[in-house]
Scaffold this motif. Structure first.
Motif, PDB file in Angstrom:
ATOM      1  N   GLU A  26       0.815  -1.280  -0.004  1.00  0.00           N
ATOM      2  CA  GLU A  26      -0.020  -0.055   0.176  1.00  0.00           C
ATOM      3  C   GLU A  26       0.814   1.181  -0.086  1.00  0.00           C
ATOM      4  OE1 GLU A  26      -3.234   0.156  -0.088  1.00  0.00           O
ATOM      5  OE2 GLU A  26      -3.458  -2.094  -0.179  1.00  0.00           O
ATOM      6  N   ASN A  27       0.367   2.403  -0.291  1.00  0.00           N
ATOM      7  CA  ASN A  27       1.058   3.808  -0.114  1.00  0.00           C
ATOM      8  C   ASN A  27       1.289   4.024   1.292  1.00  0.00           C
ATOM      9  OD1 ASN A  27       0.709   4.223  -2.973  1.00  0.00           O
ATOM     10  ND2 ASN A  27      -1.099   5.520  -2.531  1.00  0.00           N
ATOM     11  N   TYR A  74       2.064  16.198   1.251  1.00  0.00           N
ATOM     12  CA  TYR A  74       2.916  14.828   1.090  1.00  0.00           C
ATOM     13  C   TYR A  74       3.578  15.363  -0.071  1.00  0.00           C
ATOM     14  CZ  TYR A  74       0.789  11.994   4.894  1.00  0.00           C
ATOM     15  OH  TYR A  74       0.340  11.453   6.005  1.00  0.00           O
ATOM     16  N   ASP A  75       4.537  14.568  -0.404  1.00  0.00           N
ATOM     17  CA  ASP A  75       5.493  14.891  -1.746  1.00  0.00           C
ATOM     18  C   ASP A  75       4.615  14.843  -3.019  1.00  0.00           C
ATOM     19  OD1 ASP A  75       7.760  15.145  -0.420  1.00  0.00           O
ATOM     20  OD2 ASP A  75       8.486  12.995  -0.534  1.00  0.00           O
ATOM     21  N   ASP A  76       3.647  13.978  -3.126  1.00  0.00           N
ATOM     22  CA  ASP A  76       3.054  13.864  -4.419  1.00  0.00           C
ATOM     23  C   ASP A  76       1.269  14.018  -4.174  1.00  0.00           C
ATOM     24  OD1 ASP A  76       2.616  11.595  -2.705  1.00  0.00           O
ATOM     25  OD2 ASP A  76       2.886  10.180  -4.565  1.00  0.00           O
ATOM     26  N   ILE A  77       0.935  14.242  -3.009  1.00  0.00           N
ATOM     27  CA  ILE A  77      -0.476  14.483  -2.625  1.00  0.00           C
ATOM     28  C   ILE A  77      -0.640  15.546  -1.458  1.00  0.00           C
ATOM     29  CG2 ILE A  77      -0.928  12.410  -1.300  1.00  0.00           C
ATOM     30  CD1 ILE A  77      -3.358  12.045  -2.678  1.00  0.00           C
ATOM     31  N   SER A  78      -1.842  16.143  -1.500  1.00  0.00           N
ATOM     32  CA  SER A  78      -2.168  16.891  -0.444  1.00  0.00           C
ATOM     33  C   SER A  78      -3.517  16.699   0.023  1.00  0.00           C
ATOM     34  CB  SER A  78      -2.266  18.367  -1.073  1.00  0.00           C
ATOM     35  OG  SER A  78      -0.965  19.125  -1.219  1.00  0.00           O
ATOM     36  N   ILE A  79      -3.673  16.666   1.244  1.00  0.00           N
ATOM     37  CA  ILE A  79      -4.747  15.996   1.750  1.00  0.00           C
ATOM     38  C   ILE A  79      -5.459  16.883   3.059  1.00  0.00           C
ATOM     39  CG2 ILE A  79      -4.271  13.662   1.438  1.00  0.00           C
ATOM     40  CD1 ILE A  79      -3.701  13.235   4.618  1.00  0.00           C
ATOM     41  N   SER A  96      -7.685  -5.269   5.567  1.00  0.00           N
ATOM     42  CA  SER A  96      -7.567  -5.722   4.115  1.00  0.00           C
ATOM     43  C   SER A  96      -6.577  -4.842   3.349  1.00  0.00           C
ATOM     44  CB  SER A  96      -9.007  -5.218   3.372  1.00  0.00           C
ATOM     45  OG  SER A  96      -9.493  -4.229   3.556  1.00  0.00           O
ATOM     46  N   VAL A  97      -6.536  -3.467   3.863  1.00  0.00           N
ATOM     47  CA  VAL A  97      -5.228  -2.688   3.409  1.00  0.00           C
ATOM     48  C   VAL A  97      -4.369  -2.302   4.485  1.00  0.00           C
ATOM     49  CG1 VAL A  97      -6.822  -1.551   1.845  1.00  0.00           C
ATOM     50  CG2 VAL A  97      -6.413  -0.723   4.006  1.00  0.00           C
ATOM     51  N   HIS A  98      -4.385  -3.232   5.612  1.00  0.00           N
ATOM     52  CA  HIS A  98      -3.588  -2.974   6.864  1.00  0.00           C
ATOM     53  C   HIS A  98      -2.929  -4.232   7.142  1.00  0.00           C
ATOM     54  CE1 HIS A  98      -6.147   0.378   7.242  1.00  0.00           C
ATOM     55  NE2 HIS A  98      -4.979   1.041   7.496  1.00  0.00           N
ATOM     56  N   ASN A 111       4.237   7.427  20.733  1.00  0.00           N
ATOM     57  CA  ASN A 111       5.472   6.466  20.602  1.00  0.00           C
ATOM     58  C   ASN A 111       5.868   5.832  19.480  1.00  0.00           C
ATOM     59  OD1 ASN A 111       6.305   7.409  23.067  1.00  0.00           O
ATOM     60  ND2 ASN A 111       5.227   5.748  24.197  1.00  0.00           N
ATOM     61  N   TYR A 112       4.519   5.737  18.494  1.00  0.00           N
ATOM     62  CA  TYR A 112       4.449   4.763  17.261  1.00  0.00           C
ATOM     63  C   TYR A 112       4.843   5.661  16.247  1.00  0.00           C
ATOM     64  CZ  TYR A 112       2.540   1.318  20.011  1.00  0.00           C
ATOM     65  OH  TYR A 112       2.357   0.099  20.706  1.00  0.00           O
ATOM     66  N   ASP A 113       5.088   5.250  15.203  1.00  0.00           N
ATOM     67  CA  ASP A 113       5.604   5.769  13.585  1.00  0.00           C
ATOM     68  C   ASP A 113       4.459   6.076  13.170  1.00  0.00           C
ATOM     69  OD1 ASP A 113       7.236   6.799  11.804  1.00  0.00           O
ATOM     70  OD2 ASP A 113       7.737   4.807  11.120  1.00  0.00           O
ATOM     71  N   LEU A 114       3.759   7.208  13.446  1.00  0.00           N
ATOM     72  CA  LEU A 114       2.409   7.386  12.984  1.00  0.00           C
ATOM     73  C   LEU A 114       2.697   8.395  11.513  1.00  0.00           C
ATOM     74  CD1 LEU A 114       0.507   8.838  15.931  1.00  0.00           C
ATOM     75  CD2 LEU A 114      -0.022   6.684  14.823  1.00  0.00           C
ATOM     76  N   LEU A 115       1.873   8.310  10.520  1.00  0.00           N
ATOM     77  CA  LEU A 115       2.178   8.916   9.354  1.00  0.00           C
ATOM     78  C   LEU A 115       2.077  10.370   9.828  1.00  0.00           C
ATOM     79  CD1 LEU A 115       0.026   6.848   6.755  1.00  0.00           C
ATOM     80  CD2 LEU A 115       2.339   6.814   6.902  1.00  0.00           C
TER      81      LEU A 115
END
Length: 131
Positions: A26-27, A74-79, A96-98, A111-115
């Motif tokens: 996934e992205n 982000y580099d290729d998309i804005s949200i 399904s996607v995770h 403490n997690y590597d969140l987006l």
């Protein structure tokens, strides 16, 4: 650059919150996030969130209330990431996607590597719901 509107569900159970990790194909693979997805043209953010959580995690939720909105480039998309507090009303989590999910203590969320777009949401959740 394209700007899309996406939703995120903040699902809290007692003192823990649900986070999911993007699968390798996934992205943003490997990044932890609050589950959700892209708003379609004909739906409200709340309808989107309920649909996406059913599609991605096989759970039915009640969307309880607005948390925050985070614009992020982000580099290729804005949200515009719109987060809502939710409660699971039916279903068992099936991904399904995770590739992983975790119930983490609210105070341990950062403490997690969140987006990157999810970090301001996590900070809000810790401030509003942490012990």
């Amino acid at each position: 650059m394209e700007r899309i509107r996406v939703t995120a569900g903040i699902i809290i159970n007692n003192d823990k919150v649900l986070i999911t990790r993007r699968a390798p194909n996934e992205n943003f693979a490997g990044g932890w996030e609050f589950p959700g997805g892209k708003i379609e043209a004909d739906e409200t953010p709340e309808e989107c969130l309920a649909r996406e959580l059913k599609e991605e995690l096989n759970i039915t939720v009640s969307v309880e209330g607005f948390c925050t909105e985070v614009p992020y480039d982000y580099d290729d998309i804005s949200i515009d990431l719109i987060a809502y507090y939710c409660t699971i009303v039916d279903g068992e989590i099936q991904m399904s996607v995770h590739d992983k999910y975790k119930w983490v203590k609210i105070e341990d969320l950062l403490n997690y590597d969140l987006l990157p777009a999810d970090v301001p949401i996590a900070k809000r959740v810790v401030k509003e719901k942490g012990s």
